[in-house]
Design an enzyme around this catalytic site. Structure first.
Site, PDB file in Angstrom:
ATOM      1  N   VAL A   1       4.291 -55.459  46.577  1.00 61.42           N
ATOM      2  CA  VAL A   1       4.207 -54.588  45.454  1.00 61.42           C
ATOM      3  C   VAL A   1       3.014 -53.671  45.984  1.00 61.42           C
ATOM      4  CG1 VAL A   1       5.353 -56.125  43.722  1.00 61.42           C
ATOM      5  CG2 VAL A   1       2.770 -56.421  44.130  1.00 61.42           C
ATOM      6  N   SER A   2       2.967 -52.652  44.973  1.00 65.39           N
ATOM      7  CA  SER A   2       1.935 -51.574  45.441  1.00 65.39           C
ATOM      8  C   SER A   2       0.353 -51.823  44.821  1.00 65.39           C
ATOM      9  CB  SER A   2       2.185 -50.139  45.088  1.00 65.39           C
ATOM     10  OG  SER A   2       3.491 -49.948  45.810  1.00 65.39           O
ATOM     11  N   SER A   3       0.414 -52.626  43.713  1.00 63.73           N
ATOM     12  CA  SER A   3      -0.921 -52.731  43.101  1.00 63.73           C
ATOM     13  C   SER A   3      -0.868 -54.335  42.692  1.00 63.73           C
ATOM     14  CB  SER A   3      -1.070 -51.905  42.041  1.00 63.73           C
ATOM     15  OG  SER A   3      -0.336 -51.947  41.032  1.00 63.73           O
TER      16      SER A   3
ATOM     17  N   GLN B   1       1.128 -55.372  39.393  1.00 61.13           N
ATOM     18  CA  GLN B   1       2.535 -55.582  39.719  1.00 61.13           C
ATOM     19  C   GLN B   1       2.759 -56.988  40.058  1.00 61.13           C
ATOM     20  OE1 GLN B   1       3.270 -52.361  42.379  1.00 61.13           O
ATOM     21  NE2 GLN B   1       4.417 -51.097  40.783  1.00 61.13           N
TER      22      GLN B   1
ATOM     23  N   SER C   1      -0.885 -51.028  48.779  1.00 62.77           N
ATOM     24  CA  SER C   1      -0.065 -49.800  48.583  1.00 62.77           C
ATOM     25  C   SER C   1       0.334 -49.597  50.045  1.00 62.77           C
ATOM     26  CB  SER C   1      -1.167 -48.577  48.533  1.00 62.77           C
ATOM     27  OG  SER C   1      -0.722 -47.605  49.133  1.00 62.77           O
TER      28      SER C   1
END
Length: 186
Positions: free
Chosen positions: A10-12, A15, A38
């Site tokens: 996941v990007s962050s 999340q 990221s």
């Protein structure tokens, strides 16, 4: 058939990886590596550990291809590495990417061909750029240093003082050992 190993990202930090991990477990992945970073970040410890763990005959299972690669060139690079190592790839939500089947193997080979094509394009562009620069009278590389440059003069003076070590001279002038010797030969 080898093991099924999953990778989720996941990007962050906010999340949640649960959805991806649940689907990977449901597909038979006993071992799942993950990152909360990221896609642009080049340093992803989970992916690195996953790539180290994979062995010939294993299948890497990802939720989607965009979870695996930072960019198209990076994705092609990862897929090419997997192919060279004899590791299969399956994407849960990108149906055509499953190298355990004939059509998936075709997609895999297309990725490898795209990677080769990309490398050749980069080489051609680089050569064309260098040739165009030469035609305009520009030469590549650093400008030559003259013997009266202040750093060259200082390096020679410091070297003449036998009480100062080579390492100390390099540290003082913020140059490498090979640069110091090049300066001394001017």
């Amino acid at each position: 058939m080898g093991r099924k190993i999953g990778y989720a990202r996941v990007s962050s930090e906010e999340q949640d990886l649960s959805l991806q991990k649940d689907e990977l477990k449901a597909l038979g992945c006993r071992l799942i590596f993950s990152d909360k970073a990221s896609g642009i970040k080049s340093e992803r410890k989970g992916l690195s550990k996953c790539m180290e763990t994979l062995e010939k005959g294993d299948t890497l299972v990802v939720w989607r291809l965009d979870r695996l690669g930072r960019s198209m060139p990076h994705l092609i690079s990862v897929i090419t590495e997997l192919k060279e190592r004899g590791i299969h790839l399956k994407s849960v939500h990108d149906g055509v990417v499953d190298t355990t089947s004939a059509s998936g193997e075709l997609v895999f080979n297309i990725f490898a061909a795209l990677a080769q094509f990309e490398r050749e394009l980069i080489r051609e562009r680089t050569r064309a750029g260098l040739n165009a620069a030469r035609a305009r009278g520009r030469m590549g590389g650093r400008k030559p240093v003259s013997s009266d440059d202040h750093k060259v003069v200082m390096a020679k003076k410091l070297h003449a003082d036998k009480g100062i070590s080579i390492d100390r001279i390099c540290t003082t002038l913020k140059i490498s050992r090979s640069t110091l010797y090049r300066y001394l030969s001017l």
